[in-house]
Each structure stands twice: as C-alpha cells, then as structure tokens.
Design a protein around this motif. Sequence first.
Motif, PDB file in Angstrom:
ATOM      1  N   ALA A   3       0.825  -1.207   0.000  1.00  0.00           N
ATOM      2  CA  ALA A   3       0.000   0.000   0.000  1.00  0.00           C
ATOM      3  C   ALA A   3       0.863   1.264   0.000  1.00  0.00           C
ATOM      4  N   ARG A   4       2.066   1.156   0.562  1.00  0.00           N
ATOM      5  CA  ARG A   4       2.966   2.312   0.626  1.00  0.00           C
ATOM      6  C   ARG A   4       3.966   2.358  -0.533  1.00  0.00           C
ATOM      7  N   SER A   5       4.220   1.187  -1.142  1.00  0.00           N
ATOM      8  CA  SER A   5       5.297   1.150  -2.162  1.00  0.00           C
ATOM      9  C   SER A   5       5.061   0.024  -3.163  1.00  0.00           C
ATOM     10  N   GLY A   6       3.976   0.143  -3.922  1.00  0.00           N
ATOM     11  CA  GLY A   6       3.599  -0.921  -4.848  1.00  0.00           C
ATOM     12  C   GLY A   6       4.476  -1.060  -6.078  1.00  0.00           C
ATOM     13  N   ARG A   7       5.438  -0.132  -6.245  1.00  0.00           N
ATOM     14  CA  ARG A   7       6.271  -0.184  -7.455  1.00  0.00           C
ATOM     15  C   ARG A   7       7.649  -0.796  -7.195  1.00  0.00           C
ATOM     16  N   ALA A  54      -1.167 -14.831  -5.718  1.00  0.00           N
ATOM     17  CA  ALA A  54       0.281 -15.103  -5.716  1.00  0.00           C
ATOM     18  C   ALA A  54       0.846 -14.994  -7.132  1.00  0.00           C
ATOM     19  N   LEU A  55       0.124 -15.571  -8.090  1.00  0.00           N
ATOM     20  CA  LEU A  55       0.572 -15.556  -9.478  1.00  0.00           C
ATOM     21  C   LEU A  55       0.688 -14.122  -9.994  1.00  0.00           C
ATOM     22  N   ALA A  56      -0.329 -13.317  -9.731  1.00  0.00           N
ATOM     23  CA  ALA A  56      -0.321 -11.921 -10.201  1.00  0.00           C
ATOM     24  C   ALA A  56       0.839 -11.138  -9.592  1.00  0.00           C
ATOM     25  N   GLU A  57       1.067 -11.316  -8.289  1.00  0.00           N
ATOM     26  CA  GLU A  57       2.116 -10.552  -7.602  1.00  0.00           C
ATOM     27  C   GLU A  57       3.515 -11.015  -8.010  1.00  0.00           C
ATOM     28  N   LEU A  58       3.705 -12.316  -8.137  1.00  0.00           N
ATOM     29  CA  LEU A  58       5.029 -12.838  -8.526  1.00  0.00           C
ATOM     30  C   LEU A  58       5.372 -12.438  -9.958  1.00  0.00           C
ATOM     31  N   ARG A  59       4.361 -12.459 -10.823  1.00  0.00           N
ATOM     32  CA  ARG A  59       4.601 -11.988 -12.205  1.00  0.00           C
ATOM     33  C   ARG A  59       4.961 -10.507 -12.213  1.00  0.00           C
ATOM     34  N   ALA A  60       4.277  -9.724 -11.371  1.00  0.00           N
ATOM     35  CA  ALA A  60       4.579  -8.286 -11.288  1.00  0.00           C
ATOM     36  C   ALA A  60       6.006  -8.079 -10.801  1.00  0.00           C
ATOM     37  N   ALA A  61       6.413  -8.840  -9.784  1.00  0.00           N
ATOM     38  CA  ALA A  61       7.777  -8.722  -9.253  1.00  0.00           C
ATOM     39  C   ALA A  61       8.798  -9.047 -10.340  1.00  0.00           C
ATOM     40  N   ARG A  62       8.495 -10.064 -11.117  1.00  0.00           N
ATOM     41  CA  ARG A  62       9.421 -10.456 -12.188  1.00  0.00           C
ATOM     42  C   ARG A  62       9.519  -9.363 -13.246  1.00  0.00           C
ATOM     43  N   ARG A  63       8.362  -8.774 -13.617  1.00  0.00           N
ATOM     44  CA  ARG A  63       8.372  -7.676 -14.601  1.00  0.00           C
ATOM     45  C   ARG A  63       9.184  -6.491 -14.089  1.00  0.00           C
ATOM     46  N   MET A  64       9.142  -6.265 -12.779  1.00  0.00           N
ATOM     47  CA  MET A  64       9.858  -5.123 -12.178  1.00  0.00           C
ATOM     48  C   MET A  64      11.345  -5.404 -11.987  1.00  0.00           C
ATOM     49  N   GLY A  65      11.771  -6.602 -12.358  1.00  0.00           N
ATOM     50  CA  GLY A  65      13.204  -6.883 -12.337  1.00  0.00           C
ATOM     51  C   GLY A  65      13.697  -7.659 -11.136  1.00  0.00           C
ATOM     52  N   SER A  66      12.796  -8.387 -10.448  1.00  0.00           N
ATOM     53  CA  SER A  66      13.235  -9.204  -9.315  1.00  0.00           C
ATOM     54  C   SER A  66      14.321 -10.180  -9.755  1.00  0.00           C
ATOM     55  N   LYS A  67      15.361 -10.287  -8.940  1.00  0.00           N
ATOM     56  CA  LYS A  67      16.464 -11.215  -9.249  1.00  0.00           C
ATOM     57  C   LYS A  67      16.257 -12.585  -8.605  1.00  0.00           C
ATOM     58  N   SER A  68      15.164 -12.726  -7.832  1.00  0.00           N
ATOM     59  CA  SER A  68      14.907 -14.007  -7.158  1.00  0.00           C
ATOM     60  C   SER A  68      14.475 -15.068  -8.170  1.00  0.00           C
ATOM     61  N   PRO A  69      14.803 -16.334  -7.898  1.00  0.00           N
ATOM     62  CA  PRO A  69      14.352 -17.416  -8.792  1.00  0.00           C
ATOM     63  C   PRO A  69      12.883 -17.743  -8.522  1.00  0.00           C
ATOM     64  N   LEU A  70      11.979 -16.995  -9.146  1.00  0.00           N
ATOM     65  CA  LEU A  70      10.549 -17.115  -8.853  1.00  0.00           C
ATOM     66  C   LEU A  70       9.842 -18.171  -9.708  1.00  0.00           C
ATOM     67  N   LEU A  71      10.535 -18.697 -10.722  1.00  0.00           N
ATOM     68  CA  LEU A  71       9.854 -19.587 -11.673  1.00  0.00           C
ATOM     69  C   LEU A  71       9.194 -20.805 -11.014  1.00  0.00           C
ATOM     70  N   PRO A  72       9.854 -21.504 -10.067  1.00  0.00           N
ATOM     71  CA  PRO A  72       9.170 -22.647  -9.450  1.00  0.00           C
ATOM     72  C   PRO A  72       7.868 -22.251  -8.765  1.00  0.00           C
ATOM     73  N   LEU A  73       7.855 -21.118  -8.089  1.00  0.00           N
ATOM     74  CA  LEU A  73       6.628 -20.651  -7.427  1.00  0.00           C
ATOM     75  C   LEU A  73       5.557 -20.300  -8.457  1.00  0.00           C
ATOM     76  N   ILE A  74       5.963 -19.600  -9.512  1.00  0.00           N
ATOM     77  CA  ILE A  74       5.006 -19.210 -10.563  1.00  0.00           C
ATOM     78  C   ILE A  74       4.407 -20.459 -11.219  1.00  0.00           C
ATOM     79  N   ALA A  75       5.253 -21.437 -11.502  1.00  0.00           N
ATOM     80  CA  ALA A  75       4.759 -22.678 -12.119  1.00  0.00           C
ATOM     81  C   ALA A  75       3.808 -23.407 -11.178  1.00  0.00           C
ATOM     82  N   ASP A  76       4.117 -23.404  -9.873  1.00  0.00           N
ATOM     83  CA  ASP A  76       3.248 -24.081  -8.917  1.00  0.00           C
ATOM     84  C   ASP A  76       1.907 -23.357  -8.786  1.00  0.00           C
ATOM     85  N   CYS A  77       1.933 -22.031  -8.896  1.00  0.00           N
ATOM     86  CA  CYS A  77       0.680 -21.268  -8.897  1.00  0.00           C
ATOM     87  C   CYS A  77      -0.171 -21.623 -10.113  1.00  0.00           C
TER      88      CYS A  77
END
Length: 206
Positions: free
Chosen positions: A47-51, A72-95
């Motif tokens: 709410a304070r820093s959505g970007r 979860a899927l919407a937020e993890l995809r957003a994080a990835r678009r914003m340049g997250s360096k975390s390996p989010l693919l396993p979580l996204i696939a599980d979602c």
Amino acid sequence: MAPEIRGELTTLDRYTADAVARHLVAAGELLDEDPEAALAHARAARARSGRIAAVREAVGIAAYYCGDWAQALAELRAARRMGSKSPLLPLIADCERGVGRPERAIELARGPEAEQLTGDDADELKIVVAGARSDLGQLEQALAVLSTPQLDPSRRGTTAARLFYAYAETLLALGRNQDALQWFLNAAAADLEGATDAEDRVTELS
C-alpha cells in the motif's frame, strides 16, 4: 533484511522506507507460523510502495503460503516484470498448477529461464513439474522427471527431503509400495527441519 532489498527501498523517503522495511521483516518472520498475518504485513508494505519488486514478491510469497494461487501468481509476475532477481519460476509454475493449469506449469519448465536454474531451485521446479504430470494422470512421466542424478539418498536438507518425498508419493500412486517406503525413509533422513511428514508416512506404510 537483504542489502539488495534495502537498496530498492532507497527510492522511497526515509519515513516510508522504514515503515515498509518493518512490514517486510514482519512478513518474513510470520510466514511459516501465520501466513495470513504475513500477507497482511506484505499488503501493508504494498500500500505504501507498490512499485518495488521486493514488496510485490513478498505479497506473492505470502499469498502462495496462504494458498491464494491467483493473487500469488499476479504478484510474482509483477515482481518479475519489475526486475526481481529471485528465482521465482518454481513458485510461478506451482501457482499455475494451483489455478488448474498444469500444462502451463510444464510449458514454463521448458523455457530459457528454467534452463538457468541450478541446485535447489532446479529441484524445486522438478517437484512442481512432476506434480503437474501427476495432476494430468501422467505418473510414469512424473517419475521420470524426478529420476535424476540429484536423486542421491545421501543428500540432506529441505529440498532434498521434498524431492525424495515427491518421488515416494509418485511410486505409491503407481502401486510400488515397497519402493515408496524406502524413499519415504530417505525423505525422513534428509528432512533435518521437519518440513515434511515423511516419518508419519513411513509409519503408515510399515
């Protein structure tokens, strides 16, 4: 808090950055014992820093722990678009599995991002893909996904335990109870932090 997350927060004014940091720390600490409270903290940070990628990632992970696959899927995809360096693919696939799209999970595992995963991250994706194959009734393919050189019973740690557990579950679904028992035993031995109920499964099958 990780230095790279602190770095992302420097784009905010100090008061906001401090508030967001406190919410993120609380979300991380509560994740295992009270995922709903963790999600509330992560949403307060958003709410304070959505970007900020780390914030969206925190919301996505907390929603994942709550079983809210679509959020979860919407937020993890957003994080990835914003340049997250975390390996989010396993979580996204599980979602994708969670929202009823196992074929999409399998497709994601064939992409270039999947090829860059190593170690535990690569194993987590294998567990997801095997689950997606099982969802589709493709148990032999699920077993093949898990039957890799990494399936070394001497390994220890949570990811190894989860890998062995998934292998045991698939063997059980195929009616190979004795083999399944051995791999539940392997999972129990690897599970130093009690992340699975492998010991209970051993008791059931013995």
